[in-house]
Design a protein around this motif. Structure first.
Motif, PDB file in Angstrom:
ATOM      1  N   PHE A  80     -30.833 -13.348   2.784  1.00 32.56           N
ATOM      2  CA  PHE A  80     -30.307 -12.274   3.436  1.00 32.56           C
ATOM      3  C   PHE A  80     -31.101 -10.773   3.243  1.00 32.56           C
ATOM      4  O   PHE A  80     -31.762 -10.600   1.949  1.00 32.56           O
ATOM      5  CB  PHE A  80     -29.020 -12.064   2.780  1.00 32.56           C
ATOM      6  N   SER A  81     -31.255 -10.144   4.327  1.00 34.63           N
ATOM      7  CA  SER A  81     -31.687  -8.569   4.280  1.00 34.63           C
ATOM      8  C   SER A  81     -30.860  -8.156   3.142  1.00 34.63           C
ATOM      9  O   SER A  81     -29.572  -7.726   3.409  1.00 34.63           O
ATOM     10  CB  SER A  81     -32.082  -8.195   5.440  1.00 34.63           C
ATOM     11  N   GLY A  82     -31.367  -7.537   2.117  1.00 27.92           N
ATOM     12  CA  GLY A  82     -30.572  -6.570   1.075  1.00 27.92           C
ATOM     13  C   GLY A  82     -30.132  -5.214   1.735  1.00 27.92           C
ATOM     14  O   GLY A  82     -29.118  -4.766   1.772  1.00 27.92           O
ATOM     15  N   HIS A  83     -31.166  -4.639   2.546  1.00 28.37           N
ATOM     16  CA  HIS A  83     -30.731  -3.520   3.419  1.00 28.37           C
ATOM     17  C   HIS A  83     -29.567  -3.569   4.257  1.00 28.37           C
ATOM     18  O   HIS A  83     -28.870  -2.911   4.408  1.00 28.37           O
ATOM     19  CB  HIS A  83     -32.185  -3.076   4.184  1.00 28.37           C
ATOM     20  N   ALA A  84     -29.730  -4.633   5.123  1.00 25.70           N
ATOM     21  CA  ALA A  84     -28.648  -4.827   6.063  1.00 25.70           C
ATOM     22  C   ALA A  84     -27.331  -5.225   5.425  1.00 25.70           C
ATOM     23  O   ALA A  84     -26.487  -4.452   5.696  1.00 25.70           O
ATOM     24  CB  ALA A  84     -29.186  -6.212   7.060  1.00 25.70           C
ATOM     25  N   ALA A  85     -27.316  -5.925   4.332  1.00 30.16           N
ATOM     26  CA  ALA A  85     -26.192  -6.322   3.670  1.00 30.16           C
ATOM     27  C   ALA A  85     -25.553  -5.047   3.092  1.00 30.16           C
ATOM     28  O   ALA A  85     -24.356  -4.786   3.069  1.00 30.16           O
ATOM     29  CB  ALA A  85     -26.524  -7.564   2.771  1.00 30.16           C
ATOM     30  N   PHE A  86     -26.233  -4.448   2.103  1.00 32.62           N
ATOM     31  CA  PHE A  86     -25.742  -3.271   1.337  1.00 32.62           C
ATOM     32  C   PHE A  86     -25.419  -2.272   2.551  1.00 32.62           C
ATOM     33  O   PHE A  86     -24.475  -1.543   2.021  1.00 32.62           O
ATOM     34  CB  PHE A  86     -26.813  -3.129   0.266  1.00 32.62           C
ATOM     35  N   SER A  87     -26.172  -2.195   3.488  1.00 31.02           N
ATOM     36  CA  SER A  87     -25.615  -0.990   4.270  1.00 31.02           C
ATOM     37  C   SER A  87     -24.572  -1.212   5.145  1.00 31.02           C
ATOM     38  O   SER A  87     -23.483  -0.212   5.200  1.00 31.02           O
ATOM     39  CB  SER A  87     -26.886  -0.735   5.618  1.00 31.02           C
ATOM     40  N   ALA A  88     -24.233  -2.422   5.189  1.00 28.80           N
ATOM     41  CA  ALA A  88     -23.195  -2.925   6.045  1.00 28.80           C
ATOM     42  C   ALA A  88     -21.771  -3.066   5.075  1.00 28.80           C
ATOM     43  O   ALA A  88     -20.657  -2.889   5.629  1.00 28.80           O
ATOM     44  CB  ALA A  88     -23.157  -4.099   6.770  1.00 28.80           C
ATOM     45  N   ALA A  89     -22.119  -3.000   4.096  1.00 30.87           N
ATOM     46  CA  ALA A  89     -20.946  -3.105   2.809  1.00 30.87           C
ATOM     47  C   ALA A  89     -20.690  -1.698   2.190  1.00 30.87           C
ATOM     48  O   ALA A  89     -19.541  -1.394   1.962  1.00 30.87           O
ATOM     49  CB  ALA A  89     -21.459  -4.119   1.648  1.00 30.87           C
ATOM     50  N   VAL A  90     -21.683  -0.851   2.238  1.00 32.71           N
ATOM     51  CA  VAL A  90     -21.673   0.499   1.768  1.00 32.71           C
ATOM     52  C   VAL A  90     -20.984   1.534   2.752  1.00 32.71           C
ATOM     53  O   VAL A  90     -20.190   2.344   2.485  1.00 32.71           O
ATOM     54  CB  VAL A  90     -22.574   0.901   0.761  1.00 32.71           C
ATOM     55  N   TRP A  91     -22.093   1.694   3.607  1.00 31.11           N
ATOM     56  CA  TRP A  91     -21.572   2.738   4.688  1.00 31.11           C
ATOM     57  C   TRP A  91     -20.470   2.868   5.291  1.00 31.11           C
ATOM     58  O   TRP A  91     -19.863   4.256   5.439  1.00 31.11           O
ATOM     59  CB  TRP A  91     -22.912   2.760   5.786  1.00 31.11           C
ATOM     60  N   PRO A  92     -19.925   1.822   5.712  1.00 31.79           N
ATOM     61  CA  PRO A  92     -18.290   2.047   6.134  1.00 31.79           C
ATOM     62  C   PRO A  92     -17.385   2.651   5.260  1.00 31.79           C
ATOM     63  O   PRO A  92     -16.526   3.345   5.547  1.00 31.79           O
ATOM     64  CB  PRO A  92     -18.185   0.213   6.715  1.00 31.79           C
ATOM     65  N   VAL A  93     -17.581   2.055   4.066  1.00 31.10           N
ATOM     66  CA  VAL A  93     -16.417   2.758   3.080  1.00 31.10           C
ATOM     67  C   VAL A  93     -17.017   4.021   2.693  1.00 31.10           C
ATOM     68  O   VAL A  93     -15.872   4.821   2.453  1.00 31.10           O
ATOM     69  CB  VAL A  93     -16.544   1.823   1.756  1.00 31.10           C
ATOM     70  N   LEU A  94     -18.050   4.252   2.590  1.00 28.74           N
ATOM     71  CA  LEU A  94     -18.498   5.613   2.225  1.00 28.74           C
ATOM     72  C   LEU A  94     -18.300   6.707   3.219  1.00 28.74           C
ATOM     73  O   LEU A  94     -17.678   7.781   3.025  1.00 28.74           O
ATOM     74  CB  LEU A  94     -19.974   5.676   2.112  1.00 28.74           C
ATOM     75  N   LEU A  95     -18.279   6.269   4.470  1.00 28.31           N
ATOM     76  CA  LEU A  95     -18.163   7.153   5.667  1.00 28.31           C
ATOM     77  C   LEU A  95     -16.399   7.189   5.892  1.00 28.31           C
ATOM     78  O   LEU A  95     -16.058   8.167   6.373  1.00 28.31           O
ATOM     79  CB  LEU A  95     -18.582   6.886   6.926  1.00 28.31           C
ATOM     80  N   ALA A  96     -15.766   6.085   5.419  1.00 27.35           N
ATOM     81  CA  ALA A  96     -14.213   6.085   5.563  1.00 27.35           C
ATOM     82  C   ALA A  96     -13.681   7.190   4.551  1.00 27.35           C
ATOM     83  O   ALA A  96     -12.902   7.909   4.816  1.00 27.35           O
ATOM     84  CB  ALA A  96     -13.760   4.821   5.466  1.00 27.35           C
ATOM     85  N   SER A  97     -14.381   7.029   3.535  1.00 29.65           N
ATOM     86  CA  SER A  97     -14.109   8.247   2.405  1.00 29.65           C
ATOM     87  C   SER A  97     -14.211   9.394   3.011  1.00 29.65           C
ATOM     88  O   SER A  97     -13.556  10.387   2.278  1.00 29.65           O
ATOM     89  CB  SER A  97     -14.766   7.629   1.008  1.00 29.65           C
ATOM     90  N   ALA A  98     -15.444   9.643   3.588  1.00 32.59           N
ATOM     91  CA  ALA A  98     -15.799  10.919   3.842  1.00 32.59           C
ATOM     92  C   ALA A  98     -14.995  11.614   4.997  1.00 32.59           C
ATOM     93  O   ALA A  98     -14.901  12.854   5.390  1.00 32.59           O
ATOM     94  CB  ALA A  98     -17.229  11.108   4.424  1.00 32.59           C
ATOM     95  N   THR A  99     -14.120  10.740   5.819  1.00 31.96           N
ATOM     96  CA  THR A  99     -13.423  11.287   6.767  1.00 31.96           C
ATOM     97  C   THR A  99     -11.811  10.657   6.745  1.00 31.96           C
ATOM     98  O   THR A  99     -11.271   9.805   7.225  1.00 31.96           O
ATOM     99  CB  THR A  99     -13.829  10.563   8.101  1.00 31.96           C
ATOM    100  N   PRO A 100     -11.218  11.214   5.573  1.00 33.40           N
ATOM    101  CA  PRO A 100      -9.809  10.637   5.214  1.00 33.40           C
ATOM    102  C   PRO A 100      -8.705  10.797   6.218  1.00 33.40           C
ATOM    103  O   PRO A 100      -8.031   9.867   6.547  1.00 33.40           O
ATOM    104  CB  PRO A 100      -9.463  11.607   4.023  1.00 33.40           C
ATOM    105  N   ARG A 101      -8.985  11.934   7.399  1.00 35.21           N
ATOM    106  CA  ARG A 101      -7.949  11.769   8.410  1.00 35.21           C
ATOM    107  C   ARG A 101      -8.203  10.717   9.322  1.00 35.21           C
ATOM    108  O   ARG A 101      -7.206  10.145  10.271  1.00 35.21           O
ATOM    109  CB  ARG A 101      -7.833  13.205   8.879  1.00 35.21           C
ATOM    110  N   ARG A 102      -9.247  10.111   9.505  1.00 29.83           N
ATOM    111  CA  ARG A 102      -9.863   9.157  10.469  1.00 29.83           C
ATOM    112  C   ARG A 102     -10.665   8.165   9.867  1.00 29.83           C
ATOM    113  O   ARG A 102     -11.724   8.200  10.413  1.00 29.83           O
ATOM    114  CB  ARG A 102     -10.483   9.788  11.654  1.00 29.83           C
TER     115      ARG A 102
END
Length: 186
Positions: A73-95
């Motif tokens: 598995f590509s670690g870049h692809a796997a960790f990006s898909a696991a981390v960025w959605p949660v990180l950006l959801a945290s950055a946009t609490p209203r949406r």
């Protein structure tokens, strides 16, 4: 597309950035008792174990597939898909859903950067992205905007991740993996 752009996108999937950022966000979530972050820690651990196991199987034992080309598995692809959605959801609490979808799109761009850089096949990046996206979806399932009431957590997480990336710039996680499996670094 310009190789510099592919490299810049790829850098957004670097474990030296994403893992410290994720650890910071998880720690803050644990201290606060927020459930999506607790689920996320288990999902991210499973992603890490799957990526590492697949790489060790190929590098250490020579286990892989030639058709389709899959050596792990590509670690870049796997960790990006696991981390960025949660990180950006945290950055946009209203949406948070908008943040999560934006994170998945960013992760797809990071994943798409890997084949042109000749680091992974499309099979490896697509399966890695799907693995990470499942972990993020599991973490975010049932979450409500109130679960993301502290957007400055995302800023703190990115600050820690960015600092670690700079400090660890000369550390190459893939080289460490090669040394563990007895392969000389290239």
């Amino acid at each position: 597309m310009d190789p510099f752009l592919w490299g810049a996108l790829s850098l957004l999937g670097d474990s030296r950035l994403l893992l410290p950022a994720a650890a910071t966000l998880m720690l803050l979530g644990y201290l606060d008792g927020t459930s999506p972050y607790r689920r996320w820690s288990w999902g991210l651990g499973a992603v890490g174990a799957a990526v590492l196991t697949s790489k060790l199987a190929f590098l250490g034992l020579g286990i892989g597939l030639t058709t389709p080309q899959f050596t792990g598995f590509s670690g870049h692809a796997a960790f990006s898909a696991a981390v960025w959605p949660v990180l950006l959801a945290s950055a946009t609490p209203r949406r948070p859903r908008v943040g999560a979808v934006s994170g998945l799109i960013l992760a797809a761009l990071v994943a798409a950067s890997r084949p042109p850089l000749h680091t992974h096949s499309w099979t490896e990046v697509i399966t890695g992205w799907l693995l990470g996206a499942l972990a993020a979806a599991w973490a975010l399932r049932g979450a409500v905007p109130a679960d993301f009431h502290r957007p400055y957590w995302a800023t703190a997480a990115l600050a820690v991740g960015g600092t670690c990336l700079v400090i660890l710039w000369n550390v190459r996680p893939h080289t460490l993996l090669l040394l563990v499996t007895g392969h000389p670094p290239h």
